[in-house]
Design a protein around this motif. Structure first.
Motif, short mmCIF file in Angstrom:
data_model
loop_
_atom_site.label_atom_id
_atom_site.label_comp_id
_atom_site.label_asym_id
_atom_site.label_seq_id
_atom_site.Cartn_x
_atom_site.Cartn_y
_atom_site.Cartn_z
N VAL A 2 0.87 -1.18 0.00
CA VAL A 2 0.00 0.00 0.00
C VAL A 2 0.90 1.23 0.00
N PHE A 3 0.69 2.10 -0.98
CA PHE A 3 1.51 3.28 -1.13
C PHE A 3 0.63 4.52 -1.14
N THR A 4 1.25 5.65 -0.84
CA THR A 4 0.52 6.92 -0.76
C THR A 4 0.92 7.81 -1.92
N LEU A 5 -0.08 8.32 -2.64
CA LEU A 5 0.14 9.31 -3.68
C LEU A 5 -0.18 10.68 -3.10
N GLY A 6 0.79 11.60 -3.13
CA GLY A 6 0.63 12.90 -2.50
C GLY A 6 1.23 12.85 -1.09
N PRO A 7 1.28 14.01 -0.41
CA PRO A 7 0.90 15.34 -0.89
C PRO A 7 1.89 15.87 -1.93
N TRP A 8 1.58 17.05 -2.50
CA TRP A 8 2.49 17.63 -3.48
C TRP A 8 2.57 19.14 -3.30
N MET A 9 3.62 19.71 -3.85
CA MET A 9 3.90 21.13 -3.69
C MET A 9 4.19 21.75 -5.05
N VAL A 10 3.74 22.98 -5.25
CA VAL A 10 3.96 23.72 -6.49
C VAL A 10 4.68 25.02 -6.14
N ARG A 11 5.81 25.27 -6.80
CA ARG A 11 6.58 26.50 -6.59
C ARG A 11 6.63 27.29 -7.89
N MET A 12 6.32 28.61 -7.79
CA MET A 12 6.31 29.50 -8.95
C MET A 12 7.01 30.81 -8.59
N GLN A 13 7.42 31.58 -9.61
CA GLN A 13 8.06 32.88 -9.41
C GLN A 13 7.55 33.88 -10.42
N ASP A 14 7.68 35.14 -10.06
CA ASP A 14 7.40 36.22 -11.01
C ASP A 14 8.57 36.29 -12.00
N PRO A 15 8.41 37.00 -13.13
CA PRO A 15 9.49 37.03 -14.14
C PRO A 15 10.77 37.72 -13.67
N PHE A 16 10.67 38.57 -12.63
CA PHE A 16 11.86 39.24 -12.13
C PHE A 16 12.57 38.43 -11.05
N GLY A 17 11.96 37.36 -10.61
CA GLY A 17 12.57 36.51 -9.60
C GLY A 17 12.60 37.13 -8.21
N LEU A 18 11.69 38.08 -7.95
CA LEU A 18 11.69 38.75 -6.64
C LEU A 18 10.85 38.00 -5.61
N PHE A 19 9.77 37.34 -6.04
CA PHE A 19 8.86 36.67 -5.13
C PHE A 19 8.72 35.19 -5.52
N THR A 20 8.57 34.37 -4.53
CA THR A 20 8.30 32.93 -4.73
C THR A 20 6.92 32.61 -4.18
N VAL A 21 6.13 31.92 -4.99
CA VAL A 21 4.79 31.48 -4.58
C VAL A 21 4.83 29.97 -4.36
N THR A 22 4.42 29.54 -3.18
CA THR A 22 4.42 28.11 -2.85
C THR A 22 3.00 27.67 -2.51
N GLN A 23 2.53 26.67 -3.20
CA GLN A 23 1.24 26.05 -2.92
C GLN A 23 1.49 24.62 -2.45
N ARG A 24 0.92 24.27 -1.33
CA ARG A 24 1.07 22.91 -0.80
C ARG A 24 -0.30 22.25 -0.73
N TYR A 25 -0.44 21.13 -1.45
CA TYR A 25 -1.68 20.36 -1.50
C TYR A 25 -1.52 19.16 -0.56
N GLU A 26 -2.35 19.12 0.47
CA GLU A 26 -2.21 18.09 1.50
C GLU A 26 -2.99 16.82 1.19
N GLN A 27 -3.74 16.79 0.08
CA GLN A 27 -4.53 15.60 -0.22
C GLN A 27 -3.63 14.40 -0.50
N THR A 28 -4.03 13.27 -0.01
CA THR A 28 -3.32 12.01 -0.26
C THR A 28 -4.32 10.93 -0.65
N HIS A 29 -3.80 9.90 -1.29
CA HIS A 29 -4.64 8.77 -1.68
C HIS A 29 -3.82 7.50 -1.59
N SER A 30 -4.44 6.46 -1.08
CA SER A 30 -3.75 5.17 -0.95
C SER A 30 -3.94 4.34 -2.21
N LEU A 31 -2.86 3.77 -2.68
CA LEU A 31 -2.87 2.90 -3.85
C LEU A 31 -2.43 1.50 -3.43
#
Length: 434
Positions: free
Chosen positions: A135-164
């Protein structure tokens, strides 16, 4: 499986304090040494910082990453496919987004860098071959993005998981010899059965207390009175599969180990016997015990495969002890198939009382020496031959071939058309449900 809820945690972080420090410096220079150059630089730096912040806020509020998995279970050897989608609902484009997955599935290549324009959706698929049961777990996952100037970092963390759940494969068995004198398949005995079986032999008048399942309705309608069915008893007997999970006798590593070979053989033997209408039970004592009483049907096969997906070799529990404890539940015409790499003669001696009480044993021996372990099976094979117990030896590298009866990747759709032309679904794939 569908995972598409908004991110539970969103964070916008300034990567460097340089723009703020430069803005403060320009303000001070303008105050103490006014110049048009400072004003132009201040407007440029401030405008760039403001634009970068607004861009980052748009990404934080407008971007959503979803993932979907078609099946909730798979077999070892199946190709697992998961679909991802990055939806950008804002007007600012996503120049790059790094998706970092924390799934526990071995060798799962789900990390990706993608981009999407304003109001667009970027989709991709992740494929991997299931190599390990469990039995394995899929997730959680994280998404990292930046503006074109590289001044700010946006982080989204998705806590959903699912058992496979990944169950062991079902393969073509070698020519395993079943004990002599024990009928297999659909053989029947010409004697009444105390309970319902699949073998209807005749009919009789209804007796008070007969369950409704015994009533033969066509005959009842013809004779204008209730008629009950009589059944022949099966002589095939129950099959108990005893899988030796004593950690002290195992050899090899990961997929090329006696533990994994034993699990594959147990699953394949169970599938073959269930297809022959044998009732199959399982005993496997290890780190996590598995005990299933004999049963029939596809549903019982699923329970057996699920139990075998979870078992692991554990603390020393000698096979001889397991066989001794099983005497109370084994009756006449019962077959016991022992799967073990143990060369200890004690477990063969534990089979002698079972022979005397009418149990028919068979053995599948895993050669520990071929897996790089210690042990010699010659003494055990000689004792089994002396008792008339059939035995088959499997060595490392045995060419397992997938069984043509095995259902892959959750199953398929099946339909039946009635006499009136109506189409009825008789089988659905085991797909994930939201």
């Amino acid at each position: 499986m569908q995972q598409g809820s908004p991110a539970l945690h969103v964070m916008v972080r300034l990567r460097s304090r340089m723009p703020v420090a430069l803005t403060v410096l320009l303000v001070l220079l303008q105050l103490f040494s006014p110049s048009r150059a400072w004003v132009i630089l201040l407007c440029g730096v401030g405008g760039m910082t403001l634009a970068a912040y607004l861009w980052a806020r748009s990404l934080a509020c407008s971007v959503l990453v979803t993932r979907s998995l078609r099946y909730v279970w798979a077999q070892v050897g199946d190709l697992l496919e998961e679909r991802f989608a990055l939806c950008n609902g804002g007007k600012w484009p996503v120049l790059w987004a790094e998706v970092d997955d924390e799934s526990s599935l071995p060798d799962y290549p789900s990390d990706r860098v993608v981009a999407a324009g304003g109001g667009q959706t970027s989709r991709w698929r992740v494929n991997t071959v299931c190599k390990r049961r469990g039995v394995f777990t899929l997730g959680p996952w994280m998404v990292r993005m930046q503006d074109p100037f590289g001044l700010f970092t946006v982080t989204q963390r998705y806590e959903q998981t699912h058992s496979l759940l990944i169950v062991p494969p079902v393969v073509e068995l070698p020519s395993v010899v079943l004990p002599r004198g024990v009928a297999t398949g659909l053989a029947v005995a010409r004697r009444p059965a105390a309970d319902l079986t699949l073998n209807v032999s005749a009919t009789r008048r209804y007796a008070p207390g007969d369950p409704l399942r015994r009533i033969h309705w066509p005959s009842s309608a013809h004779h204008n009175t209730l008629i009950s069915k009589t059944f022949d008893a099966d002589v095939s007997g129950d099959l108990w599969i005893v899988l030796d999970l004593d950690a002290g006798v195992q050899a090899g590593e990961e997929e090329e180990s006696t533990e994994e070979y034993g699990v594959i053989l147990a699953a394949s033997l169970a599938e073959r016997m269930l297809c022959q209408n044998r009732a199959v039970g399982l005993v496997a004592y290890g780190a996590q015990d598995a005990y299933l009483v004999p049963g029939r049907g596809e549903g019982h096969l699923w329970r057996l495969l699920r139990a075998l997906a979870l078992v692991q070799a554990g603390e020393r529990r000698p096979l001889a002890t397991v066989l001794t404890r099983m005497r109370a539940v084994l009756g006449r015409q019962t077959t016991v198939a022992v799967i073990t790499p143990s060369g200890d003669p004690a477990w063969v001696e534990a089979l002698s009382p079972l022979l005397r009480q009418g149990v028919a044993p068979a053995a599948i021996l895993l050669d520990p020496a071929s897996f790089g372990g210690q042990g010699d099976l010659s003494a055990v094979r000689g004792m089994l031959a002396g008792l008339g117990i059939p035995a088959h030896v499997i060595a490392q590298g045995y060419p397992f071939r997938p069984s043509p009866r095995a259902r892959r990747q959750g199953g398929t759709w099946k339909f039946r058309t009635t006499a009136t032309g109506r189409v009825i679904v008789t089988q659905r794939p085991r797909e994930a449900v939201q």
